[in-house]
Design a protein around this motif. Sequence first.
Motif, PDB file in Angstrom:
ATOM      1  N   VAL A  56       0.844  -1.199   0.000  1.00  0.00           N
ATOM      2  CA  VAL A  56       0.000   0.000   0.000  1.00  0.00           C
ATOM      3  C   VAL A  56       0.878   1.248   0.000  1.00  0.00           C
ATOM      4  CG1 VAL A  56      -1.703   1.327   1.328  1.00  0.00           C
ATOM      5  CG2 VAL A  56      -1.931  -1.157   1.143  1.00  0.00           C
ATOM      6  N   ILE A  57       1.947   1.214   0.790  1.00  0.00           N
ATOM      7  CA  ILE A  57       2.834   2.373   0.872  1.00  0.00           C
ATOM      8  C   ILE A  57       3.562   2.597  -0.454  1.00  0.00           C
ATOM      9  CG2 ILE A  57       4.798   3.396   2.098  1.00  0.00           C
ATOM     10  CD1 ILE A  57       4.038   1.555   4.485  1.00  0.00           C
ATOM     11  N   MET A  58       4.017   1.519  -1.088  1.00  0.00           N
ATOM     12  CA  MET A  58       4.737   1.620  -2.361  1.00  0.00           C
ATOM     13  C   MET A  58       4.364   0.412  -3.221  1.00  0.00           C
ATOM     14  SD  MET A  58       6.741   3.242  -4.403  1.00  0.00           S
ATOM     15  CE  MET A  58       7.204   4.570  -3.275  1.00  0.00           C
ATOM     16  N   PRO A  59       3.334   0.537  -4.065  1.00  0.00           N
ATOM     17  CA  PRO A  59       2.875  -0.588  -4.885  1.00  0.00           C
ATOM     18  C   PRO A  59       3.990  -1.174  -5.749  1.00  0.00           C
ATOM     19  CG  PRO A  59       1.274   1.188  -4.935  1.00  0.00           C
ATOM     20  CD  PRO A  59       2.488   1.720  -4.235  1.00  0.00           C
ATOM     21  N   LYS A  60       3.854  -2.468  -6.025  1.00  0.00           N
ATOM     22  CA  LYS A  60       4.929  -3.236  -6.666  1.00  0.00           C
ATOM     23  C   LYS A  60       5.354  -2.713  -8.026  1.00  0.00           C
ATOM     24  CE  LYS A  60       1.527  -6.637  -8.277  1.00  0.00           C
ATOM     25  NZ  LYS A  60       0.386  -5.898  -7.701  1.00  0.00           N
ATOM     26  N   GLN A  61       4.462  -2.031  -8.755  1.00  0.00           N
ATOM     27  CA  GLN A  61       4.847  -1.564 -10.089  1.00  0.00           C
ATOM     28  C   GLN A  61       5.937  -0.506 -10.052  1.00  0.00           C
ATOM     29  OE1 GLN A  61       1.809  -1.201  -8.721  1.00  0.00           O
ATOM     30  NE2 GLN A  61       0.775   0.703  -9.344  1.00  0.00           N
ATOM     31  N   PHE A  62       6.154   0.103  -8.883  1.00  0.00           N
ATOM     32  CA  PHE A  62       7.181   1.137  -8.775  1.00  0.00           C
ATOM     33  C   PHE A  62       8.531   0.563  -8.359  1.00  0.00           C
ATOM     34  CE2 PHE A  62       3.133   3.297  -8.276  1.00  0.00           C
ATOM     35  CZ  PHE A  62       3.268   4.328  -9.186  1.00  0.00           C
ATOM     36  N   LEU A  63       8.591  -0.760  -8.182  1.00  0.00           N
ATOM     37  CA  LEU A  63       9.843  -1.393  -7.771  1.00  0.00           C
ATOM     38  C   LEU A  63      10.737  -1.713  -8.957  1.00  0.00           C
ATOM     39  CD1 LEU A  63       8.537  -3.885  -5.059  1.00  0.00           C
ATOM     40  CD2 LEU A  63       9.015  -1.441  -4.858  1.00  0.00           C
ATOM     41  N   LYS A  64      10.285  -1.393 -10.159  1.00  0.00           N
ATOM     42  CA  LYS A  64      11.078  -1.672 -11.361  1.00  0.00           C
ATOM     43  C   LYS A  64      12.215  -0.671 -11.539  1.00  0.00           C
ATOM     44  CE  LYS A  64       6.972  -3.466 -13.735  1.00  0.00           C
ATOM     45  NZ  LYS A  64       6.057  -3.279 -14.875  1.00  0.00           N
ATOM     46  N   ARG A  65      12.152   0.445 -10.840  1.00  0.00           N
ATOM     47  CA  ARG A  65      13.184   1.468 -10.993  1.00  0.00           C
ATOM     48  C   ARG A  65      14.506   0.961 -10.435  1.00  0.00           C
ATOM     49  NH1 ARG A  65      10.503   6.650 -11.578  1.00  0.00           N
ATOM     50  NH2 ARG A  65       8.251   6.359 -11.421  1.00  0.00           N
ATOM     51  N   ILE A  66      15.595   1.378 -11.066  1.00  0.00           N
ATOM     52  CA  ILE A  66      16.908   0.914 -10.638  1.00  0.00           C
ATOM     53  C   ILE A  66      17.607   1.928  -9.736  1.00  0.00           C
ATOM     54  CG2 ILE A  66      17.209  -0.573 -12.645  1.00  0.00           C
ATOM     55  CD1 ILE A  66      19.006   1.621 -13.844  1.00  0.00           C
TER      56      ILE A  66
END
Length: 204
Positions: A23-33
């Motif tokens: 909820v705090i940081m949805p998984k789609q934003f984890l693609k950033r390097i």
Amino acid sequence: MTPFTTVTGVAAALPTPNIDTDVIMPKQFLKRIDRAGLAIGAFHDLRFDTDGQTRPDFVLNRAPYNQAKFLICGDNFGCGSSREYAVWGLQQLGIRAIIAPSISGIFFGNCEKNGLLAITLPPGDVDLLMAHADTPRTALMTIDLDAQTITAGPLRIGFDIPAARKALLLSGADHIQQTLDRAATITEFEAKQAATRHWLWARG
């Protein structure tokens, strides 16, 4: 990291318990390097609808809470996965401190490593702070880390923090810098050990 000394700002109440890191940081934003541009991801699905429009009913979309520096949260905040992106996103959104009755252990550790002040208080104290934050005209709050106090209107609440963690936050140093500051001591230890226990330093 930015030192945390005395910070004054708006506090926003998020009373829902068990707000997890997805909820705090949805998984789609984890693609950033890298860490750049994560503010948009912080509470993304609560802040925006499926068309990308802001949800006016979410607290951080309403003035003055859209300028919040502190979050007063429900129990077990930050549970779920260990994603450090959640802390980075909150910081980029402008959040300097999290206050809750309990904070998930891994999330708590990620806060420490990245300079986000995480405070746990008894539920009664959290309820008092939430009541102040829930009214826009009394939502302003001050956290004095050196004195270990939270001031909100007439309320003055103390909090505990380990001395080592407090020193890191006050100085703005991270764990790597803390190690580098002791480089001379480490080098001296290694030299003595290499002389007295040379077998530990033997190469292939």
